[in-house]
Enzyme design. Structure first.
Site, PDB file in Angstrom:
ATOM      1  CG  HIS A 222      -1.395   1.588   1.901  1.00 30.25           C
ATOM      2  ND1 HIS A 222      -2.970   1.326   1.397  1.00 30.25           N
ATOM      3  CD2 HIS A 222      -1.366   2.616   1.844  1.00 30.25           C
ATOM      4  CE1 HIS A 222      -3.721   2.998   0.962  1.00 30.25           C
ATOM      5  NE2 HIS A 222      -2.703   3.144   1.706  1.00 30.25           N
ATOM      6  CD  GLU A 223       2.077   3.463   3.342  1.00 28.66           C
ATOM      7  OE1 GLU A 223       0.867   3.428   4.798  1.00 28.66           O
ATOM      8  OE2 GLU A 223       1.881   4.792   3.369  1.00 28.66           O
TER       9      GLU A 223
ATOM     10  CG  HIS B 254       0.426   5.727  -0.634  1.00 25.99           C
ATOM     11  ND1 HIS B 254      -0.936   6.677  -0.681  1.00 25.99           N
ATOM     12  CD2 HIS B 254       0.400   5.812   0.385  1.00 25.99           C
ATOM     13  CE1 HIS B 254      -1.348   6.572  -0.223  1.00 25.99           C
ATOM     14  NE2 HIS B 254      -0.757   5.776   0.504  1.00 25.99           N
TER      15      HIS B 254
ATOM     16  CG  HIS C 266      -5.209   7.043   0.736  1.00 22.71           C
ATOM     17  ND1 HIS C 266      -5.676   7.450   2.557  1.00 22.71           N
ATOM     18  CD2 HIS C 266      -5.123   5.943   0.984  1.00 22.71           C
ATOM     19  CE1 HIS C 266      -4.292   7.203   2.626  1.00 22.71           C
ATOM     20  NE2 HIS C 266      -3.973   6.358   1.819  1.00 22.71           N
TER      21      HIS C 266
END
Lengths: 401, 78
Positions: free
Chosen positions: A127-128, A131, A137
């Site tokens: 997930h990170e 980014h 998101h």
């Protein structure tokens, strides 16, 4: 207030990397996990994104080389004015490419690998890194880029929403192989174990190299796999065929016979072995009670003399295979095998009848027969159409011959 | 964040500001002043983003979602 009229989907922050070959460094490791395992899990987390794009990620371990993404595990205030808050709450944060791309993880969390306990490192890292690549998101609840941690998902796959988002930024995958060399592990599209060509001690891998057909391959603890053939067994690790094998099965698993039909380890940490009409249950290498017992009593609805058994990565249920048929066994259901089974193995597109064994490895399910193996794509419910194509020789890719 | 504890309006304002639903610096909340409409609108935005029933109220489902472990990046950027 009413429901939002905009359909739910991924969000782009507005910046991305201009190059597709990216380098990363883990400059501070979590305090509770083995560094080698962290390397592997973070490489796998990057692999989530290189599976669907031409992005490649190379870990740099030497101290001075410039990298795109720096990764650190920190507690509380750690120099960026955005302090972590201890267990729970905020787990991690990362910076979009325009702000440097770094990823920080709260070292106060209990980071775990392949476990329902604690917080799954692989999922949060993937997930990170989304980014770090420019994704914001998503308001699609099932998306990896949704902001909330949903607990450990043994059969994790990237959501279609995430795939659309990352391909919007970096285009679709055109190159068949993803990884690049660099001086560290690399993440590419093919999670098949990369077993280095290790010189096999006489009689260790040699027997397997001469004839790679096996009775069963099963995953025991975390990322340790065992190969059973006749009365002998070998240990496979990520680094190849472990030295000092083969050994006698009965020397290690007291009370267990040779010529096993099938084996699997369930998420309760217990390993089940099947032969003829019987099954045995072990915790590690210790028999877990009074065995053998009858399959017809412990696994009602499953026949004797099965070919293979596996906990399928697609849904975490147990599947049994015999001849041209397969059964789904759900211990939480009554009866555990529905009346609609058995079904033809041909439903598993590309998988042959009369298989030898099946196992799971790094989120994929693999099927083996006569010295060849297939990797199954759970999403398309068919044999993975990676390149080079399946089936591939087990001896080369799994036994390092 | 009050993980597991009850979430007050002030907690909610801090959470909504931290994750991009209110453009206010955290220090401004220490004065205890905030505008109820602003809070209600921000809660509704959060509920819409998180796929909850959109009520504009700090209901139980919204509090439970605010208590979930999560990523520290803002949900709303710019």
């Amino acid at each position: 207030y009413g429901a939002s009229s905009r359909s739910k989907r991924y969000a782009l922050q507005g910046s991305r990397w201009r190059v597709k070959s990216l380098k990363y460094r883990i400059s501070k490791y979590p305090s509770n996990l083995n560094h080698g395992k962290v390397d592997r899990e973070l490489a796998r987390a990057f692999g989530v994104w290189s599976d669907y794009t031409d992005l490649t990620f190379t870990q740099v371990k030497s101290g001075s080389e410039q990298v795109h993404i720096d990764i650190r595990f920190e507690k509380g205030e750690h120099g960026d004015g955005d302090p972590f808050d201890g267990p729970g709450g905020t787990l991690a944060h990362a910076y979009f490419p325009v702000y440097g791309g770094d990823a920080h993880f709260d070292d106060a969390e209990h980071w775990t690998i392949d476990s329902y306990r604690g917080t799954n490192l692989f999922q949060v890292a993937a997930h990170e890194f989304g980014h770090s690549l420019g994704l914001s998101h998503s308001d699609v609840k099932t998306a990896l880029m949704a902001p909330f941690y949903r607990g450990y998902e043994p059969s994790f796959t990237l959501d279609a929403d995430d795939i659309l988002g990352i391909q919007k930024l970096y285009g679709k995958k055109t190159r068949s192989s993803g990884g690049s060399s660099g001086d560290g592990s690399s993440s590419g599209s093919d999670n098949t174990p990369k077993l280095p060509k290790v010189p096999t001690a006489p009689g260790s891998g040699g027997t397997l190299c001469k004839n790679a057909s096996v009775d069963t391959i099963f995953r025991a603890e975390e990322d340790t796999h065992y190969v059973f053939k006749g009365d002998l067994y070998w240990k496979l690790t990520d680094d190849g065929v472990a030295a000092g094998y083969p050994r006698k099965i009965s020397d290690s698993w007291q009370g267990l016979p040779g010529d096993i039909d099938a084996a699997f380890t369930y998420r309760n940490g217990k390993t089940y072995f099947f032969k003829g009409p019987h099954y045995w249950r072990y915790v590690g290498k210790r028999m877990d009670g009074d065995y053998p017992k009858l399959i017809s009593e412990g696994f009602t609805g499953i026949p004797d003399n099965i070919d293979a058994a596996v906990v399928w990565t697609g849904n975490g249920k147990i599947y049994f295979y015999k001849g041209t048929k397969f059964w789904k066994f759900d211990p939480a259901q009554r009866p555990p095998v529905k009346s609609i089974y058995p079904k033809p193995i041909s439903n598993w597109e590309g998988i042959p009848n009369n298989i030898d064994t099946a196992t799971v490895y790094h989120g994929y399910t693999y099927f083996f027969k006569n010295g060849q193996y297939w990797r199954f794509d759970d999403r398309s419910f068919a044999v993975d159409n990676a390149n080079p194509k399946f089936p591939r020789p087990t001896s080369k890719w799994w036994f390092g011959c | 964040f009050p993980v597991g504890g009850d979430i007050s309006d002030t907690n909610a304002m801090i959470y909504l500001s931290q994750f991009g639903y209110i453009n206010k610096s955290l220090s401004q909340f220490s004065s205890g002043y905030f505008n109820r409409d602003q809070l209600s609108t921000a809660i509704a935005d959060f509920q819409s983003f998180a796929g909850l029933n959109i009520t504009g109220e700090l209901d139980e489902e919204t509090k439970a979602t605010m208590s979930l472990p999560r990523c520290g990046v803002k949900d709303r950027i710019g």
